[in-house]
Enzyme design. Sequence first.
Site, mmCIF file in Angstrom:
data_model
loop_
_atom_site.group_PDB
_atom_site.id
_atom_site.type_symbol
_atom_site.label_atom_id
_atom_site.label_comp_id
_atom_site.label_asym_id
_atom_site.label_seq_id
_atom_site.Cartn_x
_atom_site.Cartn_y
_atom_site.Cartn_z
ATOM 1 N N CYS A 33 55.258 122.715 -48.192
ATOM 2 C CA CYS A 33 54.554 122.158 -47.033
ATOM 3 C C CYS A 33 55.336 122.311 -45.732
ATOM 4 C CB CYS A 33 54.245 120.673 -47.246
ATOM 5 S SG CYS A 33 53.699 120.259 -48.923
ATOM 6 N N CYS A 49 54.813 125.090 -42.773
ATOM 7 C CA CYS A 49 53.796 124.922 -41.718
ATOM 8 C C CYS A 49 53.918 123.591 -40.976
ATOM 9 C CB CYS A 49 52.383 125.022 -42.306
ATOM 10 S SG CYS A 49 51.958 126.712 -42.789
ATOM 11 N N HIS A 50 54.325 122.517 -41.689
ATOM 12 C CA HIS A 50 54.290 121.182 -41.059
ATOM 13 C C HIS A 50 55.652 120.720 -40.555
ATOM 14 C CE1 HIS A 50 50.117 120.479 -42.339
ATOM 15 N NE2 HIS A 50 50.455 121.048 -43.492
ATOM 16 N N MET A 52 44.018 124.661 -43.443
ATOM 17 C CA MET A 52 44.847 124.154 -44.539
ATOM 18 C C MET A 52 44.383 124.757 -45.863
ATOM 19 S SD MET A 52 47.024 121.660 -45.769
ATOM 20 C CE MET A 52 47.207 120.799 -47.348
ATOM 21 N N HIS A 87 56.134 133.529 -34.479
ATOM 22 C CA HIS A 87 56.230 133.752 -35.914
ATOM 23 C C HIS A 87 56.925 135.071 -36.249
ATOM 24 C CE1 HIS A 87 55.459 132.511 -39.929
ATOM 25 N NE2 HIS A 87 55.005 133.715 -40.216
ATOM 26 N N HIS A 100 49.130 137.407 -37.202
ATOM 27 C CA HIS A 100 50.248 137.498 -38.143
ATOM 28 C C HIS A 100 50.423 138.968 -38.519
ATOM 29 C CE1 HIS A 100 52.686 137.281 -41.751
ATOM 30 N NE2 HIS A 100 52.933 136.011 -41.497
#
Lengths: 543, 543
Positions: free
Chosen positions: B49, B52-53, B90, B333, B375
């Site tokens: 997790c 991303c978070h 998500m 990214h 991406h």
Amino acid sequence: MKKLKFGLSVIGLAIGMATAGVSTAAPAKGPTLSEKVFEETSLLYFQRCAGCHGVLRKGATGKNLEPESTLTKGQVRLEKIIAYGTEGGMNNFDDIFSKEQIKNLATFIQMEPPVPPEMSLAQMKSFTKEFVAPKDYPTKPLHGRNWKNFFVVIERDAGTAAIIDGDTKEIITHINTGYAVHVIKGTEHHKTEHPKDEVGRFWYTIGRDGKVNKIDLWQTPEKMLVAETKMAYDARDIAVSGDGKYVIAGGYWPPHFVIMDAVTLDPLKVVSTRGYNTKGDYINEARVAAIYTSPIQSSFIVAVKETGQMLQVDYNDLDNLTITSMASAEFLHDGFFDPTGRYFQIAANASNKMVVIDTKTRKLEKMIDVAKLPHPGPGANWIDEECGPVGGTTHLGEGSVSIWGNDPIGHPDQAWKLCYEVETDGPGVFIRTHETSDYVWVDQLKHPEPEVQQSVQVFDKKTHEIVKTIRVTEEEGKAALHMEFNDDGTEVWVSVWNRVDASNPTGEIVVYDAKTLEEKHRIKGLTTPTGKFNVYNRMNHKT
Amino acid sequence: MKKLKFGLSVIGLAIGMATAGVSTAAPAKGPTLSEKVFEETSLLYFQRCAGCHGVLRKGATGKNLEPESTLTKGQVRLEKIIAYGTEGGMNNFDDIFSKEQIKNLATFIQMEPPVPPEMSLAQMKSFTKEFVAPKDYPTKPLHGRNWKNFFVVIERDAGTAAIIDGDTKEIITHINTGYAVHVIKGTEHHKTEHPKDEVGRFWYTIGRDGKVNKIDLWQTPEKMLVAETKMAYDARDIAVSGDGKYVIAGGYWPPHFVIMDAVTLDPLKVVSTRGYNTKGDYINEARVAAIYTSPIQSSFIVAVKETGQMLQVDYNDLDNLTITSMASAEFLHDGFFDPTGRYFQIAANASNKMVVIDTKTRKLEKMIDVAKLPHPGPGANWIDEECGPVGGTTHLGEGSVSIWGNDPIGHPDQAWKLCYEVETDGPGVFIRTHETSDYVWVDQLKHPEPEVQQSVQVFDKKTHEIVKTIRVTEEEGKAALHMEFNDDGTEVWVSVWNRVDASNPTGEIVVYDAKTLEEKHRIKGLTTPTGKFNVYNRMNHKT
């Protein structure tokens, strides 16, 4: 024993930190304080202790004061240390704090330190105020005074700056600034684009509370304060770019520097100084100790105390910001340029070194071993008969002045080596001279004996001998500090603090003849006068 | 439903964080977990997790998951989101996590996030290991293979890198690396000082656990792993300097980059990336998303995800380190150079932009609006008949490829503007082509339907039309991703993950004829093969 009185600006500081969401500590296993006393003591710690020990109490010039260190000492021993000081360099505070305050501080430092909040660029922008619109700035001085011989004087405990006419010795006005202003800087002569006759007109103050004020010396006294902002909760230094476009100020907390528009004080760019020290340990409280503007490069010099990193910040392009980080030694404090403006000389006090960086190559040039805890304040450069151009520093840790060669081109054999040392009666904070003077002046503020603390010493550039010890004041509780020459170098101005009545206008400035070393004048009615900045000398780098 | 199995390296990671003194959270007001379950769930969160978070759960590509956000949603709603995903992007995790794990994660994210520890340079140095002494490195390849057509392949869930002979398709060896290696990079052709024939010989892996491994392709298989260190608890990218002297790796936690000796992997310099984002908010978890080496400058490019700062780091002088920080957009990214090597093109995914920096002037060149969540993975450059040189990216947020001109000198009118877009069946992660190929390949890993997720699409550089959709696998739970050409561009290698049996060697690589687009070969016995790096193409920037 008297309790400290805090001015409005200090209350503002406390409120500022509280409303910004400072997290109060969960009580540790040891002793605790009520919420009210915790907050009062937290403020006291912030004002009087954090400078050396850090807000997070990790230690810097002073020792680590986290619970792991303090709980083993215990309440009684800690109270004694706070009251009477230590051999290691800790001041005594029994003449400044009440017994109750000492008791509470001893308890406070056994509890987990509260972490103060961050400050965003948007918050800073919300603090910006315009008192006089730039379009209404006068096009010539609105008074007939010789403003280039003005002295801008920090009145530390009043949160004001006094403007004093150097010709007439009159206090023209007291301007409201941040709390306990540390430094005031003006525009300097540089490869400058702004009008030459305006150089030295605008002055910028940085308060310990992070408040930035802009002063216009061409204005009538009541309008001299033209703009204000706030860039941190705790700050120490400020500088103006060589092109006069930007002001930069450095935060103790949050640990960052902020570049502002020099006209409006609008904060434009904020850069964190958190990072790794020279050993490779991460430092959260990586405080900006000092900030300067290069006289020959389009660069700011930013000294980060705890990381030992000297940053050279190119201000040509704030959106694509280039910074060279020169690893030197901990803990960086204050410094000054050599006479050419190429080399910057700064104290790494806990390392007992003067660090020299070359702003042209953007490299560490040298580290010079000096005496204990060097502290040059504004510093001093002069010509020595044997070593050629030299720089000198006083020391917080001993009564000694270290003097080194600083002309690697003309005197390579003497460059960055100790030329000689002068023994003084006590450790001091400030050194000063002028190109027209035969003498170098040093204070002895850090000596515990009143007689020494109240005296400054003067040594001869030629003989290297102390020619006079001047007792600036004999009044109980008073101390002498910080020298500044007037525009033509004929006078030396020395500050006198009233340490026990710090927040009332019972301090003074004593003016001496720079040649005869005789007292000429006393300027009374000043509150803890500290740094003094003569417009002409500062804008022309006459040290 | 199957529980995840974690290899030894993951246990090492957990131990590493625990022994380094990770502070466990004080229970919030909401639901709590036992200490044991808290630690297990903390590790699960970190692995699945945090990417991303964020470890501190402030949000990045994913939403903020601090208690203020999660407590209002509550246990039941959170479990549903974790199990089935959301429209907002998500993923669903009901096929990967057990019901118990989902329940615990939902509780965990309602508790205060534990703050992981720092890592000092001295700690990093203590992790450095030498498996083969540099003096014992062979002076020529110790095997008769065509090592310049080797593929170095990440086996994500095994914590290994497979070395595959591109000529014979044999798996030569599996080398123990860090957990879930994200990227592997080798030395590249550059204005290089190291022997030309050695370029591409040494490869460097970075694990998600911050472990760095050095691979020598001239060695016999059992000795290819020659050195190891660890520079963070969580990391993503690595690069080798143009002169072959330094390796640089970027940490997610602690948020910093570390420059190591490329011979020994000895960590030499650590620089924090914590700082302010483009809006001027302080970001504690300012993660290094990607790191590259400039083919024409003595610089590393470091992309800091949360701050939107593109750092150009001059590696000529580590003690006096010059960094230009170019403010662009959040959240950065991954990216790739244009064919000249002057411009770097990188996704700012949450801003739906491709950011372009000019490494010559060290300035932000342009920001191009593209489709949702770009991406590019390793990216793709080719020549378009109308727009001239172009670059392209896939998107995590929609089935679309954006293609823009990237030749500001030869084609100024088309430069940094969208040339055209290609609609695909589903959102993807990787795009790839080769200068000898008529086609561009994209995957569709982010589409929820197995049929789409298992297919890659190929479009024609001339017609801009999709010419073939290739179903790479039809096996349940498998997905197709990441394309790499062989040395002469005649083959395209595509990875197949086994998502439900990720930690066993049930993945494969499918090899296609680059011209006919027909399947040629299947390389079996690989564990979640992910990024594949062909030595010749990577060292010569053939994309």
